[in-house]
Scaffold this active site. Sequence first.
Site, mmCIF file in Angstrom:
data_model
loop_
_atom_site.group_PDB
_atom_site.id
_atom_site.type_symbol
_atom_site.label_atom_id
_atom_site.label_comp_id
_atom_site.label_asym_id
_atom_site.label_seq_id
_atom_site.Cartn_x
_atom_site.Cartn_y
_atom_site.Cartn_z
ATOM 1 C CG ASP A 115 -2.098 0.931 1.068
ATOM 2 O OD1 ASP A 115 -2.347 1.391 -0.060
ATOM 3 O OD2 ASP A 115 -2.775 1.214 2.085
ATOM 4 C CG HIS A 173 -0.413 2.133 -9.297
ATOM 5 N ND1 HIS A 173 -0.592 1.780 -7.976
ATOM 6 C CD2 HIS A 173 -1.509 2.869 -9.640
ATOM 7 C CE1 HIS A 173 -1.743 2.284 -7.546
ATOM 8 N NE2 HIS A 173 -2.304 2.953 -8.528
ATOM 9 C CG LEU A 199 9.290 -16.933 -3.190
ATOM 10 C CD1 LEU A 199 9.682 -16.431 -1.818
ATOM 11 C CD2 LEU A 199 9.145 -15.751 -4.122
HETATM 12 C C1 IPE Z 1 -5.439 -2.633 -0.118
HETATM 13 O O1 IPE Z 1 -5.110 -1.314 -0.305
HETATM 14 C C2 IPE Z 1 -5.449 -3.366 -1.416
HETATM 15 C C3 IPE Z 1 -4.159 -3.594 -2.039
HETATM 16 C C4 IPE Z 1 -3.004 -3.286 -1.548
HETATM 17 C C5 IPE Z 1 -4.218 -4.254 -3.312
HETATM 18 P P1 IPE Z 1 -6.222 -0.189 -0.483
HETATM 19 O O2 IPE Z 1 -5.495 1.063 -0.718
HETATM 20 O O3 IPE Z 1 -7.196 -0.602 -1.521
HETATM 21 O O4 IPE Z 1 -6.940 -0.227 0.929
HETATM 22 P P2 IPE Z 1 -7.873 0.861 1.633
HETATM 23 O O5 IPE Z 1 -8.871 1.322 0.638
HETATM 24 O O6 IPE Z 1 -6.976 1.963 2.072
HETATM 25 O O7 IPE Z 1 -8.457 0.124 2.782
HETATM 26 C C1 IPE Z 2 -1.536 0.254 -3.346
HETATM 27 O O1 IPE Z 2 -1.337 1.618 -3.401
HETATM 28 C C2 IPE Z 2 -1.834 -0.344 -4.700
HETATM 29 C C3 IPE Z 2 -3.209 -0.785 -4.860
HETATM 30 C C4 IPE Z 2 -4.144 -0.755 -3.980
HETATM 31 C C5 IPE Z 2 -3.547 -1.317 -6.161
HETATM 32 P P1 IPE Z 2 -2.547 2.651 -3.401
HETATM 33 O O2 IPE Z 2 -2.928 2.914 -4.822
HETATM 34 O O3 IPE Z 2 -3.653 2.171 -2.552
HETATM 35 O O4 IPE Z 2 -1.853 3.908 -2.794
HETATM 36 P P2 IPE Z 2 -2.482 4.932 -1.743
HETATM 37 O O5 IPE Z 2 -3.000 4.121 -0.597
HETATM 38 O O6 IPE Z 2 -3.570 5.664 -2.452
HETATM 39 O O7 IPE Z 2 -1.338 5.803 -1.350
HETATM 40 MG MG MG Z 3 -4.077 2.412 -0.594
#
Ligand code: IPE
Ligand code: IPE
Ligand code: MG
Length: 256
Positions: free
Chosen positions: A35, A52, A146
């Site tokens: 995240d 990303h 792995l």
């Molecule tokens: C969780 O992250 C999902 C992934 C890392 C794929 P999100 O960014 O979607 O989670 P929330 O919305 O903050 O809970």
């Molecule tokens: C995690 O990073 C990737 C996915 C959930 C696909 P985020 O896109 O959720 O990044 P933040 O949480 O908005 O910083």
């Molecule tokens: Mg996120």
Amino acid sequence: MIKRIQAWFKQKGTDHAPLELSSDNIPKHVAIIMDGNGRWAKKRGLPRIAGHHSGMKAVKRVTIAANDLGVKVLTMYAFSTENWKRPKEEVDFLMKLPQQFLAIELDELIANNVQVRMMGLRDDLPSHTIQALEEAIDKTKHNTGLILNFALNYGGQREIVESVRSIAQHVQAGKLKIEDIEEAVVQEHLMSSELPNPDLLIRTSGELRLSNFMLWQIAYSELWFTDVYWPEFNERHLKEAVAEYQRRSRRYGGLQ
Ligand code: IPE
Ligand code: IPE
Ligand code: MG
């Protein structure tokens, strides 16, 4: 001597202090909620997709590091069943990432004996995403290193619903008696049925929640949270998490 050096580094506030990991207590299965890609990009004045893109490099970095440590399974939460709520352009970009990632990294993953797998609802994924993954899964199926397990279009609650449906079908078909439904049966019907449950769960970016990730499987996982955004996560952070894991006492409700 090592203790003194570690104390010195600690005093200096540097993160280069050597980490002592014992090779006989490496978590078999590490699961990561990757995240913070968007916030990493925002901090740099970049579009979210740049985050990303950068996160993809962290996936490769951490896979190699985990393999080197002797981790057997690495599950990476790449797209949740809730992430469809994001703007279409972002979703489209995320759906192209597996292809991009595998086009660049598959050869090196193969050279490192990594086996690629995926768990999630395949039906809703674009065909180009599935094709790229299926190809990687097929090419690496005999690898013995792995297991790199991508959780893509994955949701823990949905997984439990699917498991319940499948069990109900077995009961309806007369293959299973209701009184024989127990924890092991539910576990066998999960998407991760062939894998051990995670020993260590890592979440980056400072959020302290599970966001629907492996709800059944993490019943007794050790949890480790860091403020580091996923694109910045590196081998050192992974080792810090494992070092902390090794300091924990896993009691499973019993006594030490
Ligand atoms: C969780 O992250 C999902 C992934 C890392 C794929 P999100 O960014 O979607 O989670 P929330 O919305 O903050 O809970
Ligand atoms: C995690 O990073 C990737 C996915 C959930 C696909 P985020 O896109 O959720 O990044 P933040 O949480 O908005 O910083
Ligand atoms: Mg996120």
